[in-house]
Design an enzyme around this catalytic site. Sequence first.
Site, PDB file in Angstrom:
ATOM      1  N   ARG A  85     -51.181  50.511  27.690  1.00 39.65           N
ATOM      2  CA  ARG A  85     -50.951  51.834  28.577  1.00 39.65           C
ATOM      3  C   ARG A  85     -51.886  52.938  27.927  1.00 39.65           C
ATOM      4  O   ARG A  85     -52.255  53.765  28.861  1.00 39.65           O
ATOM      5  CB  ARG A  85     -49.670  52.159  28.500  1.00 39.65           C
ATOM      6  CG  ARG A  85     -48.647  51.462  29.666  1.00 39.65           C
ATOM      7  CD  ARG A  85     -47.207  51.407  29.399  1.00 39.65           C
ATOM      8  NE  ARG A  85     -46.851  50.961  28.064  1.00 39.65           N
ATOM      9  CZ  ARG A  85     -46.579  49.477  27.593  1.00 39.65           C
ATOM     10  NH1 ARG A  85     -46.582  48.660  28.719  1.00 39.65           N
ATOM     11  NH2 ARG A  85     -46.354  49.165  26.746  1.00 39.65           N
ATOM     12  N   GLU A 142     -40.516  48.070  16.937  1.00 40.89           N
ATOM     13  CA  GLU A 142     -39.086  47.837  17.329  1.00 40.89           C
ATOM     14  C   GLU A 142     -38.469  46.404  17.272  1.00 40.89           C
ATOM     15  O   GLU A 142     -37.481  46.040  17.280  1.00 40.89           O
ATOM     16  CB  GLU A 142     -38.606  48.847  18.342  1.00 40.89           C
ATOM     17  CG  GLU A 142     -37.380  49.270  18.390  1.00 40.89           C
ATOM     18  CD  GLU A 142     -37.197  50.193  19.362  1.00 40.89           C
ATOM     19  OE1 GLU A 142     -38.010  50.595  20.480  1.00 40.89           O
ATOM     20  OE2 GLU A 142     -35.986  50.595  19.732  1.00 40.89           O
TER      21      GLU A 142
HETATM   22  O1  LIG Z   1     -44.233  53.150  17.744  1.00 36.85           O
HETATM   23  P1  LIG Z   1     -44.195  51.701  17.785  1.00 36.85           P
HETATM   24  O2  LIG Z   1     -42.729  51.174  17.340  1.00 36.85           O
HETATM   25  O3  LIG Z   1     -45.076  50.996  17.066  1.00 36.85           O
HETATM   26  O4  LIG Z   1     -44.256  51.673  19.283  1.00 36.85           O
HETATM   27  C1  LIG Z   1     -45.076  51.844  20.100  1.00 36.85           C
HETATM   28  C2  LIG Z   1     -45.845  51.181  20.885  1.00 36.85           C
HETATM   29  O5  LIG Z   1     -45.163  50.145  21.508  1.00 36.85           O
HETATM   30  C3  LIG Z   1     -45.559  49.880  23.143  1.00 36.85           C
HETATM   31  O6  LIG Z   1     -46.438  48.989  23.129  1.00 36.85           O
HETATM   32  P2  LIG Z   1     -46.173  47.438  23.074  1.00 36.85           P
HETATM   33  O7  LIG Z   1     -46.415  47.308  21.455  1.00 36.85           O
HETATM   34  O8  LIG Z   1     -44.890  47.104  23.234  1.00 36.85           O
HETATM   35  O9  LIG Z   1     -47.195  46.439  23.511  1.00 36.85           O
HETATM   36  P3  LIG Z   1     -47.674  46.479  25.230  1.00 36.85           P
HETATM   37  O10 LIG Z   1     -48.399  47.877  25.231  1.00 36.85           O
HETATM   38  O11 LIG Z   1     -48.540  45.424  24.942  1.00 36.85           O
HETATM   39  O12 LIG Z   1     -46.495  46.423  26.015  1.00 36.85           O
HETATM   40  C4  LIG Z   1     -46.092  51.149  23.112  1.00 36.85           C
HETATM   41  O13 LIG Z   1     -46.992  51.346  24.360  1.00 36.85           O
HETATM   42  C5  LIG Z   1     -46.683  51.703  21.992  1.00 36.85           C
HETATM   43  O14 LIG Z   1     -48.154  51.269  22.094  1.00 36.85           O
HETATM   44  N1  LIG Z   2     -38.353  51.795  23.198  1.00 38.31           N
HETATM   45  C1  LIG Z   2     -39.696  51.628  23.258  1.00 38.31           C
HETATM   46  N2  LIG Z   2     -40.084  51.797  24.495  1.00 38.31           N
HETATM   47  C2  LIG Z   2     -41.419  51.811  24.805  1.00 38.31           C
HETATM   48  N3  LIG Z   2     -42.303  51.229  23.744  1.00 38.31           N
HETATM   49  C3  LIG Z   2     -41.884  51.019  22.607  1.00 38.31           C
HETATM   50  N4  LIG Z   2     -42.443  50.532  21.522  1.00 38.31           N
HETATM   51  C4  LIG Z   2     -41.589  50.364  20.533  1.00 38.31           C
HETATM   52  N5  LIG Z   2     -40.186  50.504  21.191  1.00 38.31           N
HETATM   53  C5  LIG Z   2     -40.170  51.042  22.353  1.00 38.31           C
END
Ligand SMILES: O=P(O)(O)OC[C@H]1O[C@H](OP(=O)(O)OP(=O)(O)O)[C@H](O)[C@@H]1O
Ligand SMILES: Nc1ncnc2[nH]cnc12
Length: 182
Positions: A70, A107
């Site tokens: 995103r 997470e």
């Molecule tokens: O602060 P953190 O615990 O590191 O998490 C934040 C990240 O998690 C989500 O992406 P995700 O890693 O789920 O990947 P995606 O964009 O491929 O869905 C979000 O868009 C951040 O990039």
């Molecule tokens: N709860 C949450 N929602 C969206 N992005 C995340 N990345 C890690 N935790 C998340």
Amino acid sequence: MSKTPGTTDPTLAQDVVAGMRDIPDFPIHGVVFKDFTPILLDHELRDRIVADTVARQRGRVDVVAGIEARGFIIGAVIAHELGVGFVPVRKEGKLPSAVHSVSYALEYGTATLEIHQDAVSNGERVLVVDDVLATGGTLAATCELVESCGASVASIELVLEIGALEGRAKLAGYEVHSVVTI
Ligand SMILES: O=P(O)(O)OC[C@H]1O[C@H](OP(=O)(O)OP(=O)(O)O)[C@H](O)[C@@H]1O
Ligand SMILES: Nc1ncnc2[nH]cnc12
């Protein structure tokens, strides 16, 4: 809920909270996923987020680095509005040329992010953009990647920060703006 200092849009924080969608038990049981996609669909709210960020960052950065997935979308729009280049920070194995890699914890598991070694130049000021700050692992890894290229992280811009997960603690020493912290 707290809003970003310096914002000129008094209702932006509350509108972002209302625009995000909570998805329980995604991607694993026990995690409430903050879904940013409804905001992408709402062009007025999306444009207000971009305008707020651009007002803070204009003239301060040479390039925007957006984090898959995103951060690509919102980061590319911010780069366009700032009139600077855009660098994709991608999940492992997706970038075709020579990369720097950093692994980190989330997470809900672990992941690896990569940047092209020649994506940013020595001394460039980089604005890092993503949608959500949770544990901070993703952003800390991205800052390390930017610095591996010899560039510096001028600032980090997020749409939403989950305060309870204390991601800012991993970003000590960096300038971090979130449109809203919940
Ligand atoms: O602060 P953190 O615990 O590191 O998490 C934040 C990240 O998690 C989500 O992406 P995700 O890693 O789920 O990947 P995606 O964009 O491929 O869905 C979000 O868009 C951040 O990039
Ligand atoms: N709860 C949450 N929602 C969206 N992005 C995340 N990345 C890690 N935790 C998340």
